[in-house]
Motif scaffolding. Sequence first.
Motif, PDB file in Angstrom:
ATOM      1  N   MET A  73       1.005  -1.248  -0.257  1.00 30.84           N
ATOM      2  CA  MET A  73       0.040   0.186   0.016  1.00 30.84           C
ATOM      3  C   MET A  73       0.907   1.403   0.057  1.00 30.84           C
ATOM      4  O   MET A  73       2.024   1.259   0.388  1.00 30.84           O
ATOM      5  CB  MET A  73      -0.884  -0.053   1.116  1.00 30.84           C
ATOM      6  CG  MET A  73      -2.134   0.809   0.840  1.00 30.84           C
ATOM      7  SD  MET A  73      -3.052   1.121   2.572  1.00 30.84           S
ATOM      8  CE  MET A  73      -3.271  -1.015   2.944  1.00 30.84           C
ATOM      9  N   ASP A  74       0.274   2.430  -0.579  1.00 30.99           N
ATOM     10  CA  ASP A  74       0.904   3.831  -0.547  1.00 30.99           C
ATOM     11  C   ASP A  74       1.607   3.920   0.803  1.00 30.99           C
ATOM     12  O   ASP A  74       0.854   3.908   1.850  1.00 30.99           O
ATOM     13  CB  ASP A  74      -0.066   4.675  -0.978  1.00 30.99           C
ATOM     14  CG  ASP A  74       0.686   6.059  -1.129  1.00 30.99           C
ATOM     15  OD1 ASP A  74       2.105   5.946  -1.467  1.00 30.99           O
ATOM     16  OD2 ASP A  74       0.122   7.120  -1.281  1.00 30.99           O
ATOM     17  N   SER A  76     -14.436  10.045   4.787  1.00 32.34           N
ATOM     18  CA  SER A  76     -15.080   8.474   4.708  1.00 32.34           C
ATOM     19  C   SER A  76     -14.414   7.715   3.427  1.00 32.34           C
ATOM     20  O   SER A  76     -14.026   6.377   3.877  1.00 32.34           O
ATOM     21  CB  SER A  76     -16.695   8.431   4.549  1.00 32.34           C
ATOM     22  OG  SER A  76     -17.037   9.319   5.521  1.00 32.34           O
ATOM     23  N   ARG A  77     -14.232   8.225   2.395  1.00 25.81           N
ATOM     24  CA  ARG A  77     -13.739   7.490   1.377  1.00 25.81           C
ATOM     25  C   ARG A  77     -12.047   6.993   1.583  1.00 25.81           C
ATOM     26  O   ARG A  77     -11.804   6.201   1.108  1.00 25.81           O
ATOM     27  CB  ARG A  77     -13.754   8.497   0.004  1.00 25.81           C
ATOM     28  CG  ARG A  77     -15.022   8.593  -0.403  1.00 25.81           C
ATOM     29  CD  ARG A  77     -15.207   9.547  -1.923  1.00 25.81           C
ATOM     30  NE  ARG A  77     -16.480   9.784  -2.468  1.00 25.81           N
ATOM     31  CZ  ARG A  77     -16.934  10.545  -2.653  1.00 25.81           C
ATOM     32  NH1 ARG A  77     -16.514  11.775  -2.018  1.00 25.81           N
ATOM     33  NH2 ARG A  77     -18.256  10.620  -3.023  1.00 25.81           N
ATOM     34  N   HIS A  84     -12.796   4.919   5.754  1.00 30.48           N
ATOM     35  CA  HIS A  84     -13.782   4.174   6.162  1.00 30.48           C
ATOM     36  C   HIS A  84     -13.218   2.630   6.207  1.00 30.48           C
ATOM     37  O   HIS A  84     -12.482   2.053   5.392  1.00 30.48           O
ATOM     38  CB  HIS A  84     -14.929   4.026   5.118  1.00 30.48           C
ATOM     39  CG  HIS A  84     -16.391   3.425   5.407  1.00 30.48           C
ATOM     40  ND1 HIS A  84     -16.429   1.959   6.044  1.00 30.48           N
ATOM     41  CD2 HIS A  84     -17.455   3.874   5.680  1.00 30.48           C
ATOM     42  CE1 HIS A  84     -17.563   2.056   6.247  1.00 30.48           C
ATOM     43  NE2 HIS A  84     -18.463   3.110   6.095  1.00 30.48           N
ATOM     44  N   PRO A  85     -13.543   2.213   7.346  1.00 30.63           N
ATOM     45  CA  PRO A  85     -12.906   0.643   7.884  1.00 30.63           C
ATOM     46  C   PRO A  85     -13.307  -0.255   6.735  1.00 30.63           C
ATOM     47  O   PRO A  85     -12.243  -1.162   6.754  1.00 30.63           O
ATOM     48  CB  PRO A  85     -13.576   0.434   9.146  1.00 30.63           C
ATOM     49  CG  PRO A  85     -14.243   1.794   9.571  1.00 30.63           C
ATOM     50  CD  PRO A  85     -14.388   2.608   8.339  1.00 30.63           C
ATOM     51  N   ASP A  86     -14.558  -0.153   6.089  1.00 37.93           N
ATOM     52  CA  ASP A  86     -14.989  -1.413   5.302  1.00 37.93           C
ATOM     53  C   ASP A  86     -13.577  -1.254   4.046  1.00 37.93           C
ATOM     54  O   ASP A  86     -13.491  -2.557   3.521  1.00 37.93           O
ATOM     55  CB  ASP A  86     -16.112  -0.937   4.708  1.00 37.93           C
ATOM     56  CG  ASP A  86     -17.254  -1.063   5.353  1.00 37.93           C
ATOM     57  OD1 ASP A  86     -16.996  -1.468   6.463  1.00 37.93           O
ATOM     58  OD2 ASP A  86     -18.384  -0.813   4.943  1.00 37.93           O
ATOM     59  N   ARG A  87     -12.920  -0.409   3.406  1.00 36.03           N
ATOM     60  CA  ARG A  87     -12.015  -0.365   2.674  1.00 36.03           C
ATOM     61  C   ARG A  87     -10.908  -1.367   2.824  1.00 36.03           C
ATOM     62  O   ARG A  87     -10.238  -1.698   2.226  1.00 36.03           O
ATOM     63  CB  ARG A  87     -11.553   1.261   2.693  1.00 36.03           C
ATOM     64  CG  ARG A  87     -11.580   1.621   1.365  1.00 36.03           C
ATOM     65  CD  ARG A  87     -10.823   3.056   1.220  1.00 36.03           C
ATOM     66  NE  ARG A  87      -9.472   2.907   0.483  1.00 36.03           N
ATOM     67  CZ  ARG A  87      -8.655   3.969   0.373  1.00 36.03           C
ATOM     68  NH1 ARG A  87      -9.054   5.270   0.781  1.00 36.03           N
ATOM     69  NH2 ARG A  87      -7.356   3.781   0.041  1.00 36.03           N
ATOM     70  N   PHE A  88     -10.732  -1.385   4.305  1.00 32.42           N
ATOM     71  CA  PHE A  88      -9.510  -2.266   4.673  1.00 32.42           C
ATOM     72  C   PHE A  88     -10.129  -3.542   5.219  1.00 32.42           C
ATOM     73  O   PHE A  88      -9.148  -4.257   6.245  1.00 32.42           O
ATOM     74  CB  PHE A  88      -8.605  -1.172   5.806  1.00 32.42           C
ATOM     75  CG  PHE A  88      -8.396   0.083   5.233  1.00 32.42           C
ATOM     76  CD1 PHE A  88      -7.356   0.153   4.273  1.00 32.42           C
ATOM     77  CD2 PHE A  88      -9.315   1.025   5.362  1.00 32.42           C
ATOM     78  CE1 PHE A  88      -7.277   1.625   3.980  1.00 32.42           C
ATOM     79  CE2 PHE A  88      -8.953   2.553   5.087  1.00 32.42           C
ATOM     80  CZ  PHE A  88      -8.029   2.513   4.316  1.00 32.42           C
ATOM     81  N   ALA A  89     -11.062  -3.920   5.351  1.00 34.83           N
ATOM     82  CA  ALA A  89     -11.875  -5.021   5.815  1.00 34.83           C
ATOM     83  C   ALA A  89     -10.931  -6.396   5.516  1.00 34.83           C
ATOM     84  O   ALA A  89     -10.761  -7.094   6.417  1.00 34.83           O
ATOM     85  CB  ALA A  89     -13.323  -5.133   5.811  1.00 34.83           C
ATOM     86  N   ALA A  90     -10.630  -6.421   4.190  1.00 32.72           N
ATOM     87  CA  ALA A  90     -10.092  -7.513   3.780  1.00 32.72           C
ATOM     88  C   ALA A  90      -8.762  -7.744   4.014  1.00 32.72           C
ATOM     89  O   ALA A  90      -8.042  -8.905   3.936  1.00 32.72           O
ATOM     90  CB  ALA A  90     -10.183  -7.613   2.114  1.00 32.72           C
ATOM     91  N   LEU A  91      -7.933  -6.545   4.643  1.00 34.39           N
ATOM     92  CA  LEU A  91      -6.522  -6.800   4.868  1.00 34.39           C
ATOM     93  C   LEU A  91      -6.396  -7.550   6.356  1.00 34.39           C
ATOM     94  O   LEU A  91      -7.329  -7.664   7.097  1.00 34.39           O
ATOM     95  CB  LEU A  91      -6.111  -5.517   5.197  1.00 34.39           C
ATOM     96  CG  LEU A  91      -6.039  -4.456   3.887  1.00 34.39           C
ATOM     97  CD1 LEU A  91      -5.356  -3.286   4.208  1.00 34.39           C
ATOM     98  CD2 LEU A  91      -5.572  -5.387   2.674  1.00 34.39           C
ATOM     99  N   ASP A  92      -5.307  -8.175   6.431  1.00 31.80           N
ATOM    100  CA  ASP A  92      -4.998  -8.663   7.499  1.00 31.80           C
ATOM    101  C   ASP A  92      -4.035  -7.995   8.804  1.00 31.80           C
ATOM    102  O   ASP A  92      -3.818  -8.696   9.880  1.00 31.80           O
ATOM    103  CB  ASP A  92      -4.207 -10.112   7.311  1.00 31.80           C
ATOM    104  CG  ASP A  92      -4.810 -11.040   6.068  1.00 31.80           C
ATOM    105  OD1 ASP A  92      -6.023 -11.353   6.217  1.00 31.80           O
ATOM    106  OD2 ASP A  92      -4.017 -11.199   5.287  1.00 31.80           O
TER     107      ASP A  92
END
Lengths: 534, 184
Positions: free
Chosen positions: B1-2, B44-45, B48-56
């Motif tokens: 990630m950046d 929010s963009r 938003h926690p959903d953006r990172f939900a798939a990360l470990d």
Amino acid sequence: MSDDIAVGIDLGTSYSCVAAVLDGKPQVLPNEWGEHTHASVVSFLDGASVLVGNNAKKNIITNAENTVYSAKRLIGRFYFSDEVKKAQAVMPYRILEGPNNGVRIGVGDKVFAVPEISALVLKEMKAIAETALGREVRKAVVTCPAYFNDNQRQATKDAGRIAGLEVLRIINEPTAAALAYGFGKDISQRICVYDLGGGTFDVSILEIGKDVFEVLATAGDTYLGGDDFDDRIMAWLADDFLKAHGLDLRQNRFCLQALKEAGEQAKIEVGRDGVADILVPGICRSPEGVVLDLKQRLAGEQFNRMVMDLVQRTFKVCDEALQSAHFTAADIDAVILVGGPTRLPIIRQSVRHYFQREPLTDVDPDQVVALGASIQAAALLDRGAAEAGQASYLLDVTPLSLRVATVGGYTEKIIAKNTPIPIEKAKTFTTSRDGQDKVRIRVVQGESNRVEECELLGEFEFSGFRVSTRGDVSIEVTFEIDPNGIVNVSAMDLETKKRATTSINLSSGLTEQDILRARDTNAGMELAVRPAGA
Amino acid sequence: MDVNFLLEVESRSQALEELDYFEVLRVPTAAAAAEIKAAYYRESRLFHPDRFAALDTAELKDRIGRIYRRVNEAYTVLRDDVKRARYLADVSGPDRARKLRFTEAEESQVKQEQKQKLEEVLGQTPNGRKFYAAALKDAEAGRWEPAERAVKSALMYEPGNARFKELLDRIEKSKPRLDPFKIR
């Protein structure tokens, strides 16, 4: 993109539906018979097998005592609540009291917690998805009414875990519907979702700004749904029959179920054709041994009069939601109808009249929630989103104010309703006795400042902080509402910054051990493909 | 990630306790309602926690969660004109550091504060309160000697209580030997 998959499940009071995003498009997954919605009915057969879905619905009459329906009306409720008392009067299955005022359902010699019943519905949805997709499914987004409180959400999440699913998120049904409607459309609108389900009613006001779905306000009534419309027809049929034959059909469980089915059928027919001809041959036998038929004709006008007050109640909830959002009905750009009962002409006409605009007809009221849930499920699995951003952002709110009980039966508001989530708020409590080693806080949800008029979430007990003279120890308690709308409470000694140990008492929910045990039971139960003997 | 984004997340989550709500949403204090909303959508963009939900990465998710909860908190206050005005006054004043997080002055809370204040006035220990109450009663009835004894006892329990000292002062001044001819 990962090769993992997650489905969206609309776990409804009467019907459930499962969907997944395939090749970037949300799609409802049908079962082997091509059915898209499945009755949320669980029928326990002999042995360890259960029948779930539309086939199980037939068993409501033939296997009444072992067939559980409308379990969602009971989920996360206390045994002493009105809803449970009402259900006890009309449901053919046994509703029992469990530990900590919880609700249990007795089937044969077995006792189930309500989430265990819902878990069987979820298990069926999982199986349908697995058959349709030809692969294992372990992750899901499950929906619940926006107006569900913490107990009900927690119980819904527990149901998912018992079914062997990793519940990625609990999302609100109207929000899911809005997502399915606005996803990828690049619109900027203010919309209202009017969601009349089998057992609950929700209204959400959203502002869609391209990819952002902001819930401005939500309001609802978890005691109002299509079932109540059926009840009106049932009552009318039964009263009429009583007048004509001197027999009360409600006294007999078999007759009651036949009556209920006739009521539901009549509602659907009157909605579709404007008139319903009700005929249940041989519904009962008179004391003289004459077999009697139930025969009636229900006209549209008559039905509308019967349910007018129920319809009115939905608009009171709409008023409340609009007021919270600081809008009037004229500010709304689009109205989305969700739930089977919104097919009724009386609802469509009233919505048109209230909002002074035509409700949208291009969304399927039975499937839109599952479709929205599947979009969110795919979004939560998307690893690329961290870098590239998400295709859509759901900004939801908490439907009820979070409060703590104070002295004299009063409550103090901690987090107001319609506050965006996730959110946290801290409050400091000091010890009130010398040598105090425990702090107890009763957390409730509701809009009243009287504790008995709110819903109890639980009593939290904090310990493990310094023991000193009264007023000397300050405990900072943090109340957090997570993105599922579920409340988490933690505490810290302000001086030592040490976290206090937390335990929950007086909660109707299941313990971790209960859930694990239930998961094993659930895994051991086989889903029957068709009714035994059919 | 950046890397720049990760650094921003780290510095923002650390600085969170020193930021006021305008800084959290990155808007000027004079921002119009539409600007506040646009800023909320922008943040929010980003967070938003959903953006990172798939990360470990639990640590990153934890930081994002903290930032985003504060974004929501800020928006809740700044979108409401009444709360916003009160908040602006709070953070512009000398108590800024203490008032970075808005607290609802609920009626019940105000009542609680009043009660607490009353408690402080009347004493913080049961014995202090008891003796102070007795002293007040005696003083009102003009029984100065028992009043003096009682307030001194109260002061034994709470030597620092200003209100107790004040009463002792008053009793000493009003004692009859200072003014024996006063007609009551």
